[in-house]
Structure formats: structure tokens, C-alpha cells
Design an enzyme around this catalytic site. Structure first.
Site, mmCIF file in Angstrom:
data_model
loop_
_atom_site.group_PDB
_atom_site.id
_atom_site.type_symbol
_atom_site.label_atom_id
_atom_site.label_comp_id
_atom_site.label_asym_id
_atom_site.label_seq_id
_atom_site.Cartn_x
_atom_site.Cartn_y
_atom_site.Cartn_z
ATOM 1 N N HIS A 24 -3.840 -11.727 -13.129
ATOM 2 C CA HIS A 24 -4.962 -11.731 -12.176
ATOM 3 C C HIS A 24 -6.148 -12.247 -13.005
ATOM 4 O O HIS A 24 -6.814 -11.470 -13.685
ATOM 5 C CB HIS A 24 -5.192 -10.302 -11.678
ATOM 6 C CG HIS A 24 -6.482 -10.083 -10.948
ATOM 7 N ND1 HIS A 24 -6.556 -9.901 -9.591
ATOM 8 C CD2 HIS A 24 -7.760 -10.005 -11.392
ATOM 9 C CE1 HIS A 24 -7.826 -9.717 -9.236
ATOM 10 N NE2 HIS A 24 -8.580 -9.775 -10.310
ATOM 11 N N ASP B 36 -1.612 -13.108 -0.718
ATOM 12 C CA ASP B 36 -2.453 -12.013 -1.225
ATOM 13 C C ASP B 36 -2.863 -11.089 -0.063
ATOM 14 O O ASP B 36 -4.025 -10.715 0.085
ATOM 15 C CB ASP B 36 -3.688 -12.510 -1.990
ATOM 16 C CG ASP B 36 -4.309 -11.398 -2.845
ATOM 17 O OD1 ASP B 36 -3.795 -10.261 -2.812
ATOM 18 O OD2 ASP B 36 -5.306 -11.661 -3.531
ATOM 19 N N HIS C 187 -3.662 -16.332 -7.418
ATOM 20 C CA HIS C 187 -4.826 -16.644 -6.559
ATOM 21 C C HIS C 187 -5.953 -17.461 -7.199
ATOM 22 O O HIS C 187 -7.082 -16.990 -7.305
ATOM 23 C CB HIS C 187 -5.381 -15.358 -5.923
ATOM 24 C CG HIS C 187 -5.603 -14.158 -6.805
ATOM 25 N ND1 HIS C 187 -6.316 -14.215 -7.977
ATOM 26 C CD2 HIS C 187 -5.204 -12.863 -6.658
ATOM 27 C CE1 HIS C 187 -6.361 -13.007 -8.518
ATOM 28 N NE2 HIS C 187 -5.680 -12.175 -7.726
ATOM 29 N N ARG D 141 0.793 -1.244 0.000
ATOM 30 C CA ARG D 141 0.000 0.000 0.000
ATOM 31 C C ARG D 141 0.817 1.282 0.000
ATOM 32 O O ARG D 141 0.240 2.368 0.111
ATOM 33 C CB ARG D 141 -0.969 0.042 1.192
ATOM 34 C CG ARG D 141 -1.924 -1.130 1.296
ATOM 35 C CD ARG D 141 -2.878 -1.214 0.127
ATOM 36 N NE ARG D 141 -3.930 -2.201 0.377
ATOM 37 C CZ ARG D 141 -4.471 -2.951 -0.564
ATOM 38 N NH1 ARG D 141 -4.080 -2.861 -1.823
ATOM 39 N NH2 ARG D 141 -5.417 -3.797 -0.280
ATOM 40 N N ASN E 273 -11.344 -10.827 -3.610
ATOM 41 C CA ASN E 273 -11.413 -10.992 -5.048
ATOM 42 C C ASN E 273 -10.232 -11.818 -5.550
ATOM 43 O O ASN E 273 -9.100 -11.380 -5.401
ATOM 44 C CB ASN E 273 -11.377 -9.601 -5.692
ATOM 45 C CG ASN E 273 -11.801 -9.638 -7.120
ATOM 46 O OD1 ASN E 273 -12.361 -10.629 -7.569
ATOM 47 N ND2 ASN E 273 -11.517 -8.578 -7.840
ATOM 48 N N ASN F 90 -0.412 -2.154 -7.507
ATOM 49 C CA ASN F 90 -1.643 -1.334 -7.552
ATOM 50 C C ASN F 90 -1.664 -0.305 -6.422
ATOM 51 O O ASN F 90 -2.609 -0.212 -5.645
ATOM 52 C CB ASN F 90 -2.900 -2.211 -7.539
ATOM 53 C CG ASN F 90 -3.029 -3.088 -6.308
ATOM 54 O OD1 ASN F 90 -2.037 -3.359 -5.626
ATOM 55 N ND2 ASN F 90 -4.235 -3.537 -6.010
#
Ligand code: DOR
Length: 422
Positions: free
Chosen positions: A179, A305, A232, A64, A278, A94
Site C-alpha cells: 500500500h 479496492d 491502487h 470486513r 485513500n 485489515n
């Protein structure tokens, strides 16, 4: 400083070791791993009943930073990693701004050198702004330290862009981490499509959203011979396609996360936003299939994740809540259930947590080899404990395991001559 770890079950997938032995560390470096080492030491650690292993490598972590430091930052995220026995972290791009330029990549590395408890390896974006249109500059990103490319959080929806990415990445020997989620199929989805979505009146995500993406990416990897890593995985329908790709010799690896082999969609019942993630948690059959894929060697990496979110993003209506859960501190405990269930051996498990992920991103895994700097984890595979907010070192506490009792606990981490006790 001479440190002696006595009588542990020494497990090292880099050396193929699984034996009851002692580990001797002198001035922060491994001097030897043998049965009954009798030397004088400044400190002796009794590891009876514990696993003694090299640190884990987690290649799916959201730190983050930059941009959302109220959820996590490099310092708090790597502290959580240390607490989980994760001694190498690859972080997803991200962030805000995303890691789509060498400058952001270098800034993360510099910050991690200054503040990180463990080394951090940035993953850069495949496309500028993760918008799925224009490729980033892979060569310059690699020079700046990127170890892989991913638009994690989003799938590269345009097949030609993904095809070019696989081809272009090959010339820099960088893996493309997909992803796998066809956003046309998952759009607006909140939970798995099925009984629970019907009960809660929420839009569901069908398994096809994942499997359509997995199949396309495997086909593109077959054609381009690019290096593909599927992040994932959560549904059983992937398995025949993974088997096919193995038979075809496609250059790919696949990953899952502990929540996909521990939890089902029913964790979201009562609109529990802590279980919103997700891809979404799926069914009991999917849980069994993911375990089967691990047993068969179709899935070769387990990653956390780790996706921290604060109460600002989680204490809201289900449809407004951000998806994701923290995981760095539970990666080894939750994964160790695969051994207790007799599905795989401890050494095999550590291949999924240490050597295989290191290979995906092209780094040297921590090892107990003589002469290596000590990066060692002492783990009790049998200790049971309640997960509380106090236990969690991450800035964010968003996990559906809060208030649950789990088994397997990291007791100590040795980094050179520092001993962290938990
Ligand atoms: O649940 C998720 N959260 N899945 C992702 O792919 C992204 C992640 C995040 O960044 O919060």
C-alpha cells in the site's frame, strides 16, 4: 441440464478468444465454444450484443469480516461480487482482528465455504497487527490458505522490515502487496494536495507520499528479487519509475482502480465524504497518466479496492469520515470505458481483470475451456443506467457514483447450472 448461450461476443483471455459464437454448457460444465452450435438445449440464452466472458478476479476487496459486519460480511460482499461478475475474490487483512494468524485465515475460508456466493482467497498481514514491526509467520499463513501478504491501509514504513518481508515471502512464493503511502508525508491528509485542498481548507496529500513509497519498494524488489505488487496507484509521477523497473526486469506488477481513471479530486468538493478515499482522488492529468500506464502495460491489474463503510463512518465531518468506496459492482462497467475510448481492446481489458490478477495471487483464472465448470458473465457494454441504492447488493452504499448514470451492465452470471439474472 443443457444450456446454450447464443450469438454473444465470446471473450476469453485464457484462450485468446474474441469471436461471435455460442457457448454450450452441459450439467454445469463447458462442452464447447463454437460458431452456430445447433443442439437441443433445455434453456437458450440470447447473448446478441453482449460480451460473454469468464468471471472476473478482484484481488483488492475489503469484506470486513471478522469485526465490522455492519459494513459488509462475507455473504453480502460475495453477493455484491456476483452481481458485478466478480467470481473470484481476494480479501484484504485489515479486519478486526487482522488476518495475522493462521486461525483467522482459516476462519475466513471456512465462512466463505459456508456462506460465500463465490470463492474467497484471504490475503494475510505482512506484520503482526499491521504494526509494521514484526513479520507474521508466512509459511503457516500460506498453509492456512493465504494467497498473498499485505498491510493494506498502511505502508510498511521501516525499509528493513519490508526488505526482510520480500526475501522471506520469496521462499514461500507469496507476493507482497504494498500500500504505497509514506505516512510521514500523508499524515493528516484528507484530499489531494492542490487547488481543492486549498479551497476546502483541508490538509492535502502530496503525490510524493505515493511515489516515494513506490520507488523504495521497487528498489527493494530489485535487490531482493522478491515478488512485489503495488496496489491502487493514483499519480502520474509514478510512470517513469514504473518504466525504469520494467526495463530493469524487476519482479513487480502494478494495480489501479476505476475511480483513479474516472474521477478527480473535485468529486470531494462540497465536502463529499463519499469521494474520500485513500490514496485520494487526484487531478485530470493524473487520470490521463493512469490511462497511459494501462495502455503502455505498466499497470497490469485493475482491482476495485471495494471498501464498504456505513453512514456511521460517512455521514460525519469530512475529517472524521473513513476513507474508501465500494466498487465490486462497478468494476467491469467502469473499466469497460477504456475499451469504448479506444485505449485498449476488450481482450486486453480482460487480461487486466482476469488473467493478470489471478497470476499475482497464483490461482487458476476462470476460463471457457472445455470441461471447466461454468463461471460465465454476460455483460452489456452499452447499457446506460442510474446507480441507485436499490441497485447495490453490498451492505454499504458508499460510492460517489450514486445518482450518476454509468455505462456497462452485468446482465447474467452463470455458475455451473445456476443462472443469476440482474
Ligand atoms: O480508502 C481506503 N480504504 N484505502 C485503503 O487503503 C483502506 C480502505 C479501507 O479499508 O477502508
Amino acid at each position: 441440464m443443457r444450456l446454450l448461450i447464443k450469438n454473444g461476443r465470446v471473450l476469453d483471455p485464457t484462450l485468446g478468444l474474441d469471436l461471435i459464437a455460442d457457448v454450450y454448457i452441459v450439467d454445469g460444465k463447458i462442452e464447447g465454444v463454437e460458431e452456430n452450435i445447433s443442439v437441443s438445449a433445455d434453456r437458450i440464452l440470447d447473448a446478441h450484443g453482449l460480451w460473454v466472458l469468464p468471471g472476473l478476479v478482484d484481488i483488492h476487496v475489503h469484506l470486513r469480516e471478522p469485526g465490522e459486519e455492519w459494513k459488509e460480511d462475507i455473504e453480502s460482499g460475495t453477493r455484491a461480487a456476483l452481481h458485478g461478475g466478480v467470481l473470484r475474490v481476494a480479501c484484504m487483512p485489515n479486519t478486526k482482528p487482522p488476518v495475522d494468524t493462521p486461525e483467522v485465515c482459516s476462519a475466513i475460508i471456512a465462512k466463505a465455504k459456508e456462506k460465500g456466493y463465490v470463492p474467497v482467497y484471504p490475503i494475510a498481514c505482512i506484520t503482526k497487527g499491521q504494526a509494521g514491526k514484526e513479520l507474521t509467520e508466512f509459511g503457516r499463513l500460506k498453509l492456512a490458505g493465504a494467497v498473498a501478504l499485505s498491510d493494506d491501509g498502511k505502508w510498511v514504513q521501516d525499509s528493513e522490515v519490508m526488505r526482510k518481508a520480500l526475501l522471506y515471502a520469496k521462499s514461500f512464493d507469496l507476493p507482497i502487496i504494498s500500500h504505497p503511502e509514506d505516512q510521514a508525508l500523508s499524515f493528516g491528509g484528507q484530499v489531494n494536495l492542490g487547488k481543492l485542498s486549498a479551497k476546502l481548507g483541508l490538509k492535502g496529500v502530496p503525490f510524493t507520499a505515493e511515489t516515494v513509497a513506490v520507488v523504495r519498494d521497487l528498489l527493494l524488489a530489485k535487490e531482493t528479487k522478491g515478488k512485489l505488487h503495488l496496489a491502487h496507484l493514483s499519480v502520474k509521477e509514478n510512470l517513469p519509475f514504473l518504466r525504469w523497473a520494467k526495463e530493469e526486469g524487476v519482479n513487480f506488477t502494478a494495480e489501479t482502480c476505476p475511480h483513479y481513471f474516472h474521477l478527480t479530486e473535485w468529486e470531494c468538493d462540497g465536502y463529499n465524504t463519499l469521494a474520500k478515499v485513500n490514496p485520494p482522488l487526484r487531478t485530470e492529468d493524473d487520470v490521463l497518466a493512469i490511462k497511459q500506464a494501462i495502455k503502455e502495460g505498466l499497470i497490469e491489474v485493475i482491482a476495485s479496492d471495494h471498501a464498504p463503510h456505513s453512514p456511521l463512518e460517512k455521514d460525519v465531518e469530512f475529517e472524521l469520515a473513513s476513507p474508501g468506496m465500494i466498487g465490486l459492482e462497478f468494476l467491469l462497467p467502469l473499466s469497460s470505458s477504456l475499451v469504448r475510448e479506444g485505449l485498449i481492446s476488450p481482450l486486453k481489458l480482460l487480461e487486466l481483470l482476469i488473467t493478470n490478477p489471478a497470476k499475482v495471487i497464483g490461482i487458476e483464472p476462470p476460463s471457457l475451456r472445455k470441461g471447466e465448470k461454468a463461471k460465465i458473465v454476460l455483460f452489456d457494454p452499452e447499457e446506460e443506467y442510474l446507480v441507485t441504492e436499490d441497485f447495490i447488493q453490498s451492505k454499504s452504499k458508499n460510492t460517489p457514483f450514486l445518482g450518476k448514470t454509468i455505462k456497462g451492465r452485468v446482465k447474467k452470471v452463470i455458475l455451473e447450472d445456476k443462472v443469476y439474472e440482474f
